[in-house]
Design an enzyme around this catalytic site. Structure first.
Site, mmCIF file in Angstrom:
data_model
loop_
_atom_site.group_PDB
_atom_site.id
_atom_site.type_symbol
_atom_site.label_atom_id
_atom_site.label_comp_id
_atom_site.label_asym_id
_atom_site.label_seq_id
_atom_site.Cartn_x
_atom_site.Cartn_y
_atom_site.Cartn_z
ATOM 1 N N GLU A 1 7.836 -2.023 -5.811
ATOM 2 C CA GLU A 1 6.744 -1.052 -5.941
ATOM 3 C C GLU A 1 7.144 0.401 -5.671
ATOM 4 O OE1 GLU A 1 3.385 -2.399 -3.654
ATOM 5 O OE2 GLU A 1 3.078 -4.141 -4.920
ATOM 6 N N GLU B 1 3.637 -10.635 -7.419
ATOM 7 C CA GLU B 1 2.648 -10.689 -6.328
ATOM 8 C C GLU B 1 1.254 -10.679 -6.926
ATOM 9 O OE1 GLU B 1 2.852 -7.652 -3.255
ATOM 10 O OE2 GLU B 1 5.045 -7.795 -3.217
HETATM 11 C C1 FCB Z 1 1.753 -5.017 -1.972
HETATM 12 C C2 FCB Z 1 3.011 -5.119 -1.134
HETATM 13 C C3 FCB Z 1 3.041 -6.304 -0.213
HETATM 14 C C4 FCB Z 1 1.682 -6.564 0.413
HETATM 15 C C5 FCB Z 1 0.593 -6.575 -0.630
HETATM 16 C C6 FCB Z 1 -0.777 -6.861 -0.093
HETATM 17 O O1 FCB Z 1 1.572 -3.707 -2.400
HETATM 18 O O2 FCB Z 1 4.148 -5.195 -1.964
HETATM 19 O O3 FCB Z 1 4.045 -6.093 0.738
HETATM 20 O O4 FCB Z 1 1.446 -5.680 1.413
HETATM 21 O O5 FCB Z 1 0.576 -5.351 -1.310
#
Ligand code: FCB
Length: 440
Positions: free
Chosen positions: A166, A351
């Site tokens: 990210e 994610e």
């Molecule tokens: C993302 C992050 C991860 C976690 C989630 C909820 O942005 O990569 O580490 O905190 O959000």
């Protein structure tokens, strides 16, 4: 009642996994880990709530890998901690740290899981603060050396590797909005980090390639921008939001350019020869990771620095982070990668998940039905994409464990497994069992 029976409809080659990150779970008081910018930030801004203990994954990792196996998942995304491997300086290696990741990778492989390591998930060694962290190109060079070290040390134990998690959070969230370490609120710092973190990625790709034929990717977090209404000023504000939040990173990586609209407000802060760096930044990748959580409502808001928008929350159902459920955004971005950037690149949802106010019930169980609903809605979108022939290849639930949720400390529970932070007990939630029902 929602269930996850739809996981049976995915092709057998589709990867299901779960994701974590080093600082959020390992516990940096164990095993000679050094300090990171998050320890500093926690001390100054978060009343000292830090990742010193986290989930003590350092000592509990075998149990944690067993939990992943018990889910029926076939992959595990984790990150290497730079300060654990090089706690004091860039040369002296912490052999306990080296040994820890060796044991972790061995356990993952022994359990027949595919490792998906990430090189940088935000725990920059604190010593880099003295040179302004990612605002300084030296940090990018040191990151390339660190990448090379990882490749030499562990390169035979994994196929796929991601460089950075990210880049938007590393730069904008941490240097313009000030919500994450190092907590700066300065447009110039934000823009130099937006560029340098991508350069760090590109240099890391080069370093990794000199050692091994890894399948290299990067993990981007895309957020859907919804204009408040159809007024022209709000439509334009939404374009600017999208250009800064999403397109800046994907245009650079896939096309070797920055989007004109973002350049019109950020361009003055870029280094003069930034074009040369874009050649390094856009080295072809083998896969792309997409983290997806929610949308923002965008409203025009005049600001002296030209960042003329504000982000708001809408009225859809929300998670405990106050993030709206907006599953349509996930398929929107999968489609966008395939249609606008690269129609062949394998896409992994690296994610996706939600925070819920989870509590143990009288039977010491956790009924997280809202999480089951969240996963179900997002997996449905992925199935739609698969039916359209888009190249989505895997899905990683965030996260295996309740953990240290950055600026929110231990108050936001994202896990498939509940963690009692007093004694490190792990208790699988209903969503955990729901996945395993259809995968085992
Ligand atoms: C993302 C992050 C991860 C976690 C989630 C909820 O942005 O990569 O580490 O905190 O959000």
């Amino acid at each position: 009642m929602n269930n996850l029976s739809l996981v049976k409809n995915f092709p057998s080659s589709f990867i299901f996994g779960t994701a974590t990150s080093s600082y959020q779970i390992e516990g940096n008081k164990y095993g000679g880990c050094g300090k990171s910018i998050w320890d500093d930030f926690a001390r100054k801004k978060l009343n000292g709530i830090d990742g010193l203990n986290a989930c003590n994954h350092y000592e509990y990792f075998e149990e944690d890998i067993k939990l992943i196996k018990g889910l029926g998942f076939n992959a595990y995304r984790f990150s290497f901690s730079w300060p654990r491997l090089f706690p004091e300086n860039n040369n002296d290696i912490n052999m306990d740290g080296v040994d820890f990741y060796k044991r972790l990778l061995d356990k993952i492989l022994e359990s027949d899981l595919e490792p998906f390591p990430t090189l940088y998930h935000w725990d920059l060694p604190v010593r880099f603060s003295k040179i302004e962290g990612w605002e300084n190109k030296d940090t990018c060079k040191r990151f390339a050396e660190f990448s090379y070290f990882i490749s030499q040390q562990y390169g035979d134990l994994f196929k796929k590797i991601a460089t950075v998690n990210e880049p938007w959070c590393v730069s904008w969230l941490s240097h313009y909005l000030g919500e994450h370490a190092p907590g700066k609120q300065n447009l110039k710092s934000a823009v130099s980090t937006m560029h340098n973190i991508l350069l760090a990625h590109g240099l890391s790709v080069e370093a990794l390639k000199t050692n091994n034929s890894h399948e290299i990717g990067i993990v981007l977090n895309n957020q859907y921008g919804e204009p408040l209404d159809q007024k022209e000023e709000n439509l334009n504000a939404t374009k600017l939001f999208d250009s800064i939040h999403n397109r800046w990173f994907s245009d650079a990586i896939f096309k070797g350019t920055y989007p004109e609209l973002a350049l019109s407000v950020l361009g003055d802060y870029l280094p003069k020869n930034y074009d040369n760096d874009l050649i390094v930044i856009s080295h072809p990748l083998k896969w792309i990771g997409l983290n997806y959580y929610t949308r923002s409502i965008i409203k025009y808001h005049k600001s002296e620095d030209g960042i003329n928008y504000k982000t708001l929350r809408g009225s859809l159902k929300k998670t405990d982070m106050d993030w709206e459920y907006f599953p349509e955004g996930l398929s929107y971005f999968i489609k966008r990668i395939n249609k606008e950037y690269n129609d062949k690149i394998p896409i992994y949802i690296t994610e996706n998940g939600m925070a819920n106010d989870d509590k143990l019930n009288s039977k010491e169980e956790v009924d997280d039905d809202d999480r089951i609903e969240f996963f179900d809605l997002h997996l449905k979108e992925i199935l739609k994409c698969l039916r359209e022939g888009l190249t989505v290849k895997g899905y990683f639930a965030w996260s295996l464990l309740d953990n240290y949720e950055w600026a929110f400390g231990y108050t936001k529970r994202f896990g498939l497994v509940y963690v009692d932070f007093d004694n490190f007990n792990r208790i699988p939630k209903k969503s955990y069992y729901e996945f395993s029902k259809y995968l085992i």
